[in-house]
Motif scaffolding. Structure first.
Motif, short mmCIF file in Angstrom:
data_model
loop_
_atom_site.label_atom_id
_atom_site.label_comp_id
_atom_site.label_asym_id
_atom_site.label_seq_id
_atom_site.Cartn_x
_atom_site.Cartn_y
_atom_site.Cartn_z
N UNK A 6 -8.66 -10.88 -1.99
CA UNK A 6 -8.78 -12.31 -1.71
C UNK A 6 -7.79 -12.76 -0.65
N UNK A 7 -6.77 -11.97 -0.41
CA UNK A 7 -5.76 -12.27 0.61
C UNK A 7 -5.71 -11.09 1.57
N UNK A 8 -5.16 -11.33 2.76
CA UNK A 8 -5.07 -10.26 3.74
C UNK A 8 -3.66 -10.16 4.29
N UNK A 9 -3.33 -8.97 4.72
CA UNK A 9 -2.10 -8.74 5.45
C UNK A 9 -2.41 -7.77 6.57
N UNK A 10 -1.57 -7.72 7.57
CA UNK A 10 -1.81 -6.87 8.73
C UNK A 10 -1.32 -5.46 8.42
N UNK A 12 -1.50 -2.84 10.06
CA UNK A 12 -0.92 -2.16 11.23
C UNK A 12 0.55 -2.54 11.42
N UNK A 13 0.91 -3.75 10.97
CA UNK A 13 2.26 -4.26 11.22
C UNK A 13 3.10 -4.44 9.97
N UNK A 14 2.47 -4.41 8.79
CA UNK A 14 3.20 -4.66 7.55
C UNK A 14 2.90 -3.58 6.51
N UNK A 15 3.86 -3.42 5.60
CA UNK A 15 3.62 -2.52 4.47
C UNK A 15 4.01 -3.25 3.19
N UNK A 16 3.24 -3.03 2.12
CA UNK A 16 3.55 -3.69 0.84
C UNK A 16 4.77 -3.05 0.18
N UNK A 17 5.63 -3.89 -0.38
CA UNK A 17 6.82 -3.42 -1.08
C UNK A 17 7.12 -4.31 -2.27
N UNK A 18 7.95 -3.78 -3.16
CA UNK A 18 8.52 -4.56 -4.25
C UNK A 18 10.02 -4.60 -4.00
N UNK A 19 10.55 -5.81 -3.82
CA UNK A 19 12.00 -5.97 -3.64
C UNK A 19 12.61 -6.19 -5.02
N UNK A 20 13.58 -5.34 -5.37
CA UNK A 20 14.21 -5.39 -6.69
C UNK A 20 15.67 -5.78 -6.52
N UNK A 21 16.10 -6.78 -7.27
CA UNK A 21 17.50 -7.21 -7.24
C UNK A 21 18.36 -6.19 -7.98
N UNK A 22 19.42 -5.76 -7.36
CA UNK A 22 20.34 -4.82 -8.00
C UNK A 22 21.05 -5.49 -9.18
N UNK A 23 21.38 -6.76 -9.03
CA UNK A 23 22.13 -7.49 -10.07
C UNK A 23 21.28 -7.88 -11.27
N UNK A 24 20.12 -8.45 -11.01
CA UNK A 24 19.33 -9.02 -12.11
C UNK A 24 18.09 -8.21 -12.49
N UNK A 57 -5.34 -8.62 -5.43
CA UNK A 57 -5.47 -9.66 -4.42
C UNK A 57 -5.33 -9.13 -2.99
N UNK A 58 -4.49 -8.11 -2.81
CA UNK A 58 -4.23 -7.60 -1.47
C UNK A 58 -4.83 -6.22 -1.21
N UNK A 59 -5.54 -5.67 -2.20
CA UNK A 59 -6.17 -4.37 -2.02
C UNK A 59 -5.17 -3.24 -1.82
N UNK A 60 -4.09 -3.29 -2.60
CA UNK A 60 -2.99 -2.33 -2.46
C UNK A 60 -3.03 -1.34 -3.62
N UNK A 61 -2.81 -0.06 -3.30
CA UNK A 61 -2.71 0.98 -4.32
C UNK A 61 -1.30 0.90 -4.92
#
Length: 69
Positions: A6-10, A12-24, A57-61
């Motif tokens: 349902x959503x798109x990202x580029x 060619x220019x972007x990669x999906x990630x999960x940002x994890x807080x070291x503290x919390x 939503x983003x078609x990400x594995x």
């Protein structure tokens, strides 16, 4: 692809990630610009259901999402 995108990202220019807080341990799903390294947040990940929604939503594995700290 996973589910209906349902959503798109580029891919060619972007990669999906999960940002994890070291503290919390807080997890935020988003995309990193491959050239600049700039992170763009999309949604907070509190449960497996949230992760599945992001992937659908983003078609990400989910196995190909990198975690960054």
């Amino acid at each position: 692809m996973f589910g209906k995108v349902s959503e798109k990202y580029d891919k060619e220019k972007q990669k999906p990630v999960i940002r994890v807080s070291i503290c919390t341990g807080e997890k935020v799903a988003g995309f990193v610009d491959i050239k600049s390294g700039k992170f763009t947040d999309v949604m907070l990940i509190k449960t497996d259901k949230d992760m599945k929604k992001f992937c659908k939503d983003y078609g990400v594995d989910p196995k190909k999402i990198e975690k960054i700290w």
